[in-house]
Design an enzyme around this catalytic site. Structure first.
Site, PDB file in Angstrom:
ATOM      1  CG  ASN A   1      -1.756   1.161   1.389  1.00 41.18           C
ATOM      2  OD1 ASN A   1      -1.914   1.904   0.515  1.00 41.18           O
ATOM      3  ND2 ASN A   1      -2.370   1.210   2.558  1.00 41.18           N
ATOM      4  CD1 TRP A   2       3.540   0.879  -2.824  1.00 38.41           C
ATOM      5  CD2 TRP A   2       3.515   2.153  -4.780  1.00 38.41           C
ATOM      6  NE1 TRP A   2       3.975   0.090  -3.940  1.00 38.41           N
ATOM      7  CE2 TRP A   2       3.921   0.846  -4.843  1.00 38.41           C
ATOM      8  CE3 TRP A   2       3.308   2.995  -5.978  1.00 38.41           C
ATOM      9  CZ2 TRP A   2       4.515   0.690  -6.269  1.00 38.41           C
ATOM     10  CZ3 TRP A   2       3.691   2.812  -7.201  1.00 38.41           C
ATOM     11  CH2 TRP A   2       4.418   1.400  -7.392  1.00 38.41           C
ATOM     12  CE  LYS A   3      -0.143   3.077   4.836  1.00 37.12           C
ATOM     13  NZ  LYS A   3       0.080   3.003   6.159  1.00 37.12           N
TER      14      LYS A   3
ATOM     15  CG  HIS B   1      -5.561   1.712   5.331  1.00 35.49           C
ATOM     16  ND1 HIS B   1      -5.313   2.871   6.446  1.00 35.49           N
ATOM     17  CD2 HIS B   1      -4.712   1.027   5.273  1.00 35.49           C
ATOM     18  CE1 HIS B   1      -3.797   2.512   6.606  1.00 35.49           C
ATOM     19  NE2 HIS B   1      -3.602   1.383   5.935  1.00 35.49           N
TER      20      HIS B   1
ATOM     21  CD  GLU C   1      -3.071   5.342   6.888  1.00 33.40           C
ATOM     22  OE1 GLU C   1      -2.909   5.430   5.777  1.00 33.40           O
ATOM     23  OE2 GLU C   1      -1.613   4.767   7.650  1.00 33.40           O
TER      24      GLU C   1
ATOM     25  CD  GLU D   1      -3.133  -2.409   7.353  1.00 36.90           C
ATOM     26  OE1 GLU D   1      -2.107  -2.801   6.913  1.00 36.90           O
ATOM     27  OE2 GLU D   1      -3.909  -1.353   7.376  1.00 36.90           O
TER      28      GLU D   1
ATOM     29  N   GLY E   1       3.019   2.052  10.970  1.00 41.43           N
ATOM     30  CA  GLY E   1       3.980   2.958  10.774  1.00 41.43           C
ATOM     31  C   GLY E   1       4.602   3.569  12.154  1.00 41.43           C
TER      32      GLY E   1
ATOM     33  CB  SER F   1       5.626  -1.966  11.794  1.00 42.83           C
ATOM     34  OG  SER F   1       5.110  -0.684  12.204  1.00 42.83           O
TER      35      SER F   1
ATOM     36  N   GLY G   1       2.866  -0.970   4.189  1.00 47.01           N
ATOM     37  CA  GLY G   1       3.142   0.363   3.969  1.00 47.01           C
ATOM     38  C   GLY G   1       4.646   0.593   3.698  1.00 47.01           C
ATOM     39  N   GLY G   2       5.360   1.229   4.523  1.00 47.60           N
ATOM     40  CA  GLY G   2       6.685   1.560   4.538  1.00 47.60           C
ATOM     41  C   GLY G   2       7.678   0.784   3.884  1.00 47.60           C
TER      42      GLY G   2
HETATM   43  P1  13P Z   1       3.459   0.166   7.732  1.00 51.70           P
HETATM   44  O1  13P Z   1       3.734  -1.029   7.062  1.00 51.70           O
HETATM   45  O2  13P Z   1       4.079   1.421   7.274  1.00 51.70           O
HETATM   46  O3  13P Z   1       3.092   0.264   9.355  1.00 51.70           O
HETATM   47  O4  13P Z   1       1.809   0.477   7.178  1.00 51.70           O
HETATM   48  C1  13P Z   1       0.899  -0.560   7.063  1.00 51.70           C
HETATM   49  C2  13P Z   1      -0.313  -0.050   6.557  1.00 51.70           C
HETATM   50  O5  13P Z   1      -1.125   0.758   6.896  1.00 51.70           O
HETATM   51  C3  13P Z   1      -0.562  -0.894   5.206  1.00 51.70           C
HETATM   52  O6  13P Z   1      -1.914  -0.533   4.865  1.00 51.70           O
END
Ligand code: 13P
Length: 255
Positions: free
Chosen positions: A10-12, A96, A98, A170, A176, A216, A237-238
């Site tokens: 997920n590149w956000k 998600h 967020e 999640e 993050g 993470s 994500g990251g």
């Molecule tokens: P991180 O891997 O950066 O913690 O993010 C997880 C995430 O929200 C994937 O959708």
């Protein structure tokens, strides 16, 4: 394992067009002839067409990160399931944390979106997870149950939830932050989710549906997480923004 692992990035709201193309090319180069794992990326809307073009014939699935539930209309700033499909998306991330927290999306709204996605044949990746406050108050299972019940409400009435649907646990406190749920903590919740699907749908769907862990996920914790019985992949994500780390995640079986 009968459920094929899925590693999803997920590149956000990250990466411009050039960076997106470089990343997807590096991923594709490293995973050709690697059919044991499904790989998916969810770039920002503006990069979808470019990334699809760069993916070419490589076996990488493309996903949106959000969508509106109506097919078209006066919804400034929104994008529909059909538009995503036109860019080559097969999947859509919905609910998600967020979106739920920063953009106040409720489970009712997410249910509308899941329903609209499924109606067009887009595969939903439905996210659920508790905050640290909720975990510490002992409310994890209640929160997960409420999110599942609310976000899949239409399907509990009409049934017809496709077995290709993906769920993603999640925990908000692990996103993050560098704090990962331990494999045991994650497995407990994944098991609970699968039981919930069995109790509210049927055992065949519960057996087939993939449940990803997100929060993470890194090359140094992926293998342990993936060794748990009910963890079928990762929503990352990251660590999905760099080809080195993402390719290591995809190749977790070799670690
Ligand atoms: P991180 O891997 O950066 O913690 O993010 C997880 C995430 O929200 C994937 O959708």
């Amino acid at each position: 394992m009968e459920r094929k692992p899925l590693i999803a990035g997920n590149w956000k709201m990250n990466l411009g067009l050039n960076e997106s193309v470089s990343l997807i090319n590096a991923i594709a180069d490293n995973i050709s002839h690697f059919p044991e794992v499904d790989v998916l990326v969810a770039p920002p809307f503006t990069a979808l067409t470019t990334v699809k073009h760069a993916i070419g014939n490589s076996n990488i699935f493309l996903s949106g990160q959000n969508m509106h539930w109506e097919m078209s209309g006066a919804f400034t700033g929104e994008i529909s399931a059909g538009m995503l499909q036109e860019t080559g998306c097969t999947h859509i991330i919905l609910g998600h944390s967020e979106r739920r927290t920063l953009f106040k999306e409720t489970s009712e709204v997410i249910d509308l979106k899941v329903k609209a996605a499924v109606a067009l044949g887009l595969i939903p990746i439905l996210c659920i997870g508790e905050t640290l406050e909720q975990r510490e108050a002992g409310q994890t299972y209640e929160v997960i149950e409420n999110q599942l019940a609310g976000s899949l409400k239409s399907f509990r009435v009409d049934k017809g939830l496709p077995s290709s649907t993906v769920l993603a646990y999640e925990p908000v406190w692990a996103i993050g932050t560098g704090l990962t749920a331990t494999p045991e903590q994650a497995q407990e919740v994944h098991y609970f989710i699968r039981q919930w699907i069995e109790n509210n749908f049927d055992s065949e769907l519960a057996r087939q549906i993939r449940i990803l862990y997100g929060g993470s996920v890194k090359p140094d914790n992926v293998k342990e997480l993936m060794s748990e019985a009910d963890i079928d992949g990762a929503l990352v994500g990251g660590a999905s923004l760099k080809s080195n780390s993402f390719v290591q995640l995809i190749r977790f079986q070799e670690m």
